[in-house]
Design an enzyme around this catalytic site. Structure first.
Site, PDB file in Angstrom:
ATOM      1  N   GLU A  73      41.360  50.128  39.337  1.00 27.29           N
ATOM      2  CA  GLU A  73      41.944  51.357  38.855  1.00 27.29           C
ATOM      3  C   GLU A  73      40.796  52.112  38.175  1.00 27.29           C
ATOM      4  O   GLU A  73      40.129  51.553  37.312  1.00 27.29           O
ATOM      5  CB  GLU A  73      43.041  51.012  37.839  1.00 27.29           C
ATOM      6  N   ARG A 314      41.521  34.081  36.576  1.00 27.15           N
ATOM      7  CA  ARG A 314      40.527  35.086  36.203  1.00 27.15           C
ATOM      8  C   ARG A 314      39.363  34.445  35.484  1.00 27.15           C
ATOM      9  O   ARG A 314      39.456  33.337  34.955  1.00 27.15           O
ATOM     10  CB  ARG A 314      41.157  36.189  35.369  1.00 27.15           C
ATOM     11  N   LYS A 324      39.683  45.009  28.385  1.00 31.73           N
ATOM     12  CA  LYS A 324      39.316  46.422  28.405  1.00 31.73           C
ATOM     13  C   LYS A 324      39.533  47.050  27.030  1.00 31.73           C
ATOM     14  O   LYS A 324      38.719  47.823  26.555  1.00 31.73           O
ATOM     15  CB  LYS A 324      40.198  47.125  29.449  1.00 31.73           C
TER      16      LYS A 324
HETATM   17  P1  ATP Z   1      43.772  46.692  33.604  1.00 30.53           P
HETATM   18  O1  ATP Z   1      44.171  45.967  32.375  1.00 30.53           O
HETATM   19  O2  ATP Z   1      43.485  48.121  33.375  1.00 30.53           O
HETATM   20  O3  ATP Z   1      44.617  46.430  34.809  1.00 30.53           O
HETATM   21  P2  ATP Z   1      41.796  45.146  35.004  1.00 30.53           P
HETATM   22  O4  ATP Z   1      40.620  44.500  34.361  1.00 30.53           O
HETATM   23  O5  ATP Z   1      42.833  44.308  35.647  1.00 30.53           O
HETATM   24  O6  ATP Z   1      42.357  46.083  33.901  1.00 30.53           O
HETATM   25  P3  ATP Z   1      41.589  46.578  37.491  1.00 30.53           P
HETATM   26  O7  ATP Z   1      40.871  47.824  37.781  1.00 30.53           O
HETATM   27  O8  ATP Z   1      43.055  46.545  37.688  1.00 30.53           O
HETATM   28  O9  ATP Z   1      41.233  46.220  36.004  1.00 30.53           O
HETATM   29  O10 ATP Z   1      40.925  45.356  38.239  1.00 30.53           O
HETATM   30  C1  ATP Z   1      40.476  45.384  39.567  1.00 30.53           C
HETATM   31  C2  ATP Z   1      40.454  43.983  40.124  1.00 30.53           C
HETATM   32  O11 ATP Z   1      39.611  43.133  39.358  1.00 30.53           O
HETATM   33  C3  ATP Z   1      41.832  43.356  40.137  1.00 30.53           C
HETATM   34  O12 ATP Z   1      42.058  42.819  41.420  1.00 30.53           O
HETATM   35  C4  ATP Z   1      41.755  42.286  39.092  1.00 30.53           C
HETATM   36  O13 ATP Z   1      42.576  41.192  39.424  1.00 30.53           O
HETATM   37  C5  ATP Z   1      40.277  41.911  39.091  1.00 30.53           C
HETATM   38  N1  ATP Z   1      39.882  41.389  37.786  1.00 30.53           N
HETATM   39  C6  ATP Z   1      40.010  42.007  36.595  1.00 30.53           C
HETATM   40  N2  ATP Z   1      39.598  41.199  35.594  1.00 30.53           N
HETATM   41  C7  ATP Z   1      39.192  40.038  36.167  1.00 30.53           C
HETATM   42  C8  ATP Z   1      38.661  38.802  35.661  1.00 30.53           C
HETATM   43  N3  ATP Z   1      38.463  38.594  34.357  1.00 30.53           N
HETATM   44  N4  ATP Z   1      38.354  37.833  36.558  1.00 30.53           N
HETATM   45  C9  ATP Z   1      38.541  38.037  37.871  1.00 30.53           C
HETATM   46  N5  ATP Z   1      39.040  39.154  38.412  1.00 30.53           N
HETATM   47  C10 ATP Z   1      39.366  40.159  37.574  1.00 30.53           C
END
Ligand code: ATP
Ligand code: MG
Length: 644
Positions: A73, A314, A324
């Site tokens: 996003e 994750r 974030k």
């Molecule tokens: P938000 O809280 O805004 O959703 P987010 O960190 O999940 O934040 P996104 O832009 O939705 O941000 O994430 C993009 C992709 O990165 C998603 O598929 C998410 O699952 C993956 N992702 C985010 N954080 C991690 C992490 N700590 N480890 C592995 N993958 C991650």
């Protein structure tokens, strides 16, 4: 949450850790390989009902491939967790001759910005991946860069299909009423009084929602599933809401916007994604993901096989925060210098810090993929960076805390060149000349007035080798007003030069690096260290008052950034932004890509040569921490076949 590294070799869900297949094997690969073995994707062909303005989507021409996607996003900067996801998704596509899409999940009109889109594009490229299919490949010109907002027309058409097939209804309860009737984990929800509206009425209301006839929050479109489901996500989830908001891509075109959980499966299906890989918190959403795509496939709007959602755990790392919200707080409150501060776990920060992209790819491979929650030791990340840098970075000499040394028996007007290898294990990288002279800079810590036991460097009367040059003996020292050494005097032995026949006759225990004063490059060097001084920032400690909350900011490491004025060997004057070096005895450094000027580089310490945190942890009596680090190292050695 278990401590320690995931080996990446077992499917945590099945817990079959006893089996040790080849490195790189993980449960997702196992799934993909079993599907490829039965040609699961050969039948896959797009046959959706094109919505208004729809173009042909990916996968229509080459149905036999796996397709993954990375769907950020655009509402923030990418961090190390995203790097794991990028390496996984793009890596799988690469390994199986498939495709990985970069898709901006920009369905929320209020939060997204172009600045984030640009930085995400840069970060994925920087990590070494591409959504642009190579021109030599069989689908030249294929560009798999997508925006979810381009599918709004499809999403609305699909929602109308759900209404027409009795699978969605317009609910006119307030948000509070909906919350109150949703039930709990132990109690079922209650049906909305609007759940029994006719198809005609629902269709009419949804059309009017689209035309902007209603205010925000007055109606929502909900999937009609089961208010008594044990899974709360299946209790008639909202799929469309009214928002009179302008969107960065579609402008004023829409005043209804899809919910993330509705939009995401459709985005995957339209792009012919085969494996929709996400983090574990989405596991409870999977039944809705499948329900939605099944209803659309039943209606002939999508063709099977449908995309499947697969969850993995994750990335969590010690000594850092990846949330974030917390990262925004650190930037907004000025605890760091901005999103690209080299101490932040953002990818722009990492790049400025000098972490090589290859180090992230290696790290992603080492931590592996599993379904068990784990906390990875930050040392493992640093070791990956060291490993890549050790192999690639040329060696240079830098004096970070300069103390003047004068060789009284060396002629004042003379000078000569000493030869130093650019890389001890790579003769192909050649040698360079280090200018030598009567006055040199040495490290302050390489001299002691009263040597402690076992100290073999300079002190009055002692003999050391100046690396790549001569053996010298300390004859006297000048002290400043505070009694601190200001100039060290030595005599040198003219027949002791490194690389000459006489050199072997001298046996000394100390070996000291230096930079000649004449021609030295004075530079600002930033010594970065971990941003937090404890493994789990914000975690309560034994000595905290009972019931109190601990603020993660209280755990910031006050020593995480130290600036020194160093003296560098002349060759470093022409370093280009982002050039990386090992400064002998000190660690790996990078010329800062923002603050370096032509002829006046500024350096950032990327990582020290050895892991000083394991020692610190051991000294602090934190035996568990030290053992963990040691264990990670052993695992690493076993995996790389390295001796240690
Ligand atoms: P938000 O809280 O805004 O959703 P987010 O960190 O999940 O934040 P996104 O832009 O939705 O941000 O994430 C993009 C992709 O990165 C998603 O598929 C998410 O699952 C993956 N992702 C985010 N954080 C991690 C992490 N700590 N480890 C592995 N993958 C991650
Ligand atoms: Mg997310």
């Amino acid at each position: 949450m278990s401590q320690g590294t995931e080996t990446g070799r077992s499917d945590g869900a099945r817990g079959d850790a006893a089996a040790t297949p080849a490195a790189g094997v993980n449960f997702i690969r196992t799934i993909i390989e079993s599907e490829l073995a039965v040609d699961k994707f050969v039948q896959r062909r797009w046959s959706g009902r094109p919505g208004p303005g729809a173009q042909q989507l990916a996968g229509a021409l080459d149905p036999a491939r796996i397709r993954t996607r990375f769907p950020p996003e655009p509402n923030g900067y990418l961090h190390f967790g995203h790097a794991k996801s990028i390496c996984l998704n793009f890596g799988l596509a690469q390994d199986y001759g498939g495709r990985c899409h970069l898709r901006f999940d920009d369905t929320n009109p209020e939060k997204e910005e172009q600045e984030y889109v640009d930085s995400i594009v840069d970060a994925v490229r920087w990590l070494g991946f591409s959504w642009q299919v190579d021109a030599l490949d069989d689908t030249p010109g294929e560009t798999n860069l997508y925006f979810a907002s381009d599918y709004f027309a499809w999403m609305v058409a699909f929602a109308e299909h759900l209404i027409a097939s009795g699978n969605a209804y317009v609910d006119s309860q307030s948000a509070d009423e909906m919350r109150a009737t949703r039930g709990t984990l132990t109690e079922p929800g209650q049906d909305s009084p609007f759940r029994t509206r006719s198809v005609e009425e629902n269709m009419d209301l949804f059309k009017r929602m689209q035309r902007g006839e209603f205010a925000d929050g007055t109606h929502v479109l909900r999937a009609k599933i089961d208010m008594a489901s044990a899974n709360i996500n299946l209790r008639d989830p909202a799929i469309y809401r009214i928002r009179h908001a302008s969107h960065h891509n579609t402008g004023e075109r829409w005043c209804v916007y899809p919910m993330y959980t509705y939009a995401h499966p459709i985005e995957d299906a339209l792009e012919n994604i085969t494996h929709s890989i996400c983090t574990l918190e989405f596991a409870d959403q999977r039944p809705f993901y499948d329900w939605l795509l099944e209803r659309l496939a039943e209606g002939g709007l999508l063709q099977r096989p449908l995309p499947q959602q697969i969850e993995f755990s994750r990335l969590n790392l010690t000594y850092i925060v990846l949330s974030k919200r917390k990262l925004i707080q650190l930037v907004d409150e000025g605890h760091v210098g901005g999103w690209d501060d080299p101490r932040l776990p953002t990818l722009v920060g990492a790049r400025r810090r000098g972490y090589p992209a290859e180090g992230f790819r290696l790290f992603a491979e080492r931590v592996g993929v599993s379904r068990s929650e784990s906390l990875i030791d930050y040392s493992l990340l640093e070791d990956c960076m060291r490993e890549v840098l050790n192999a690639s970075a040329e060696r240079r000499v830098a004096v970070l805390d300069p103390l003047r040394l004068i060789i009284d028996n060396y002629p004042a007007d003379a000078g000569e060149a000493c030869s130093a290898p650019n890389h001890p294990q790579r003769p192909d990288l050649g040698t360079r000349a280090l200018p030598f002279g009567r006055e040199l800079w040495i490290e302050r810590e390489d001299f002691m007035l009263q040597p402690s036991k076992g100290y073999h460097r300079l002190y009055p009367g002692n003999t050391v080798r100046l690396r790549y040059a001569y053996v010298v003996r300390c004859t006297s020292v000048e002290l400043d007003a505070d009694g601190a050494p200001s100039v060290v005097h030595c005599e040198y032995f003219p027949d002791s030069k490194s690389g000459t026949a006489g050199a072997d006759a001298y046996k000394v225990k100390g070996n000291v690096h230096w930079v000649a004063v004449a021609g030295a490059c004075a530079a600002e060097v930033r010594l970065y260290d971990r941003l937090f001084s404890v493994p789990s920032p914000g975690a309560r400690r034994a000595d905290d008052a009972p019931g109190s909350e601990r603020d993660f900011r209280a755990d910031l490491n006050p020593e995480s950034r130290r600036v020194v004025h160093a003296q560098l060997e002349p060759a470093l004057r022409t370093a280009q932004p982002e050039d990386r070096f090992q400064f002998e005895r000190h660690g790996y450094f990078v010329a800062d890509r923002v603050d370096s000027q032509p002829g006046a580089p500024v350096f950032n310490r990327t990582v020290t040569l050895r892991d000083s945190w394991a020692e610190k942890a051991a000294k602090a009596g934190n035996v568990a921490q030290a053992e963990k680090t040691a264990k990670a190292k052993v695992e690493k050695a076993a995996k790389t076949g390295a001796g240690g």
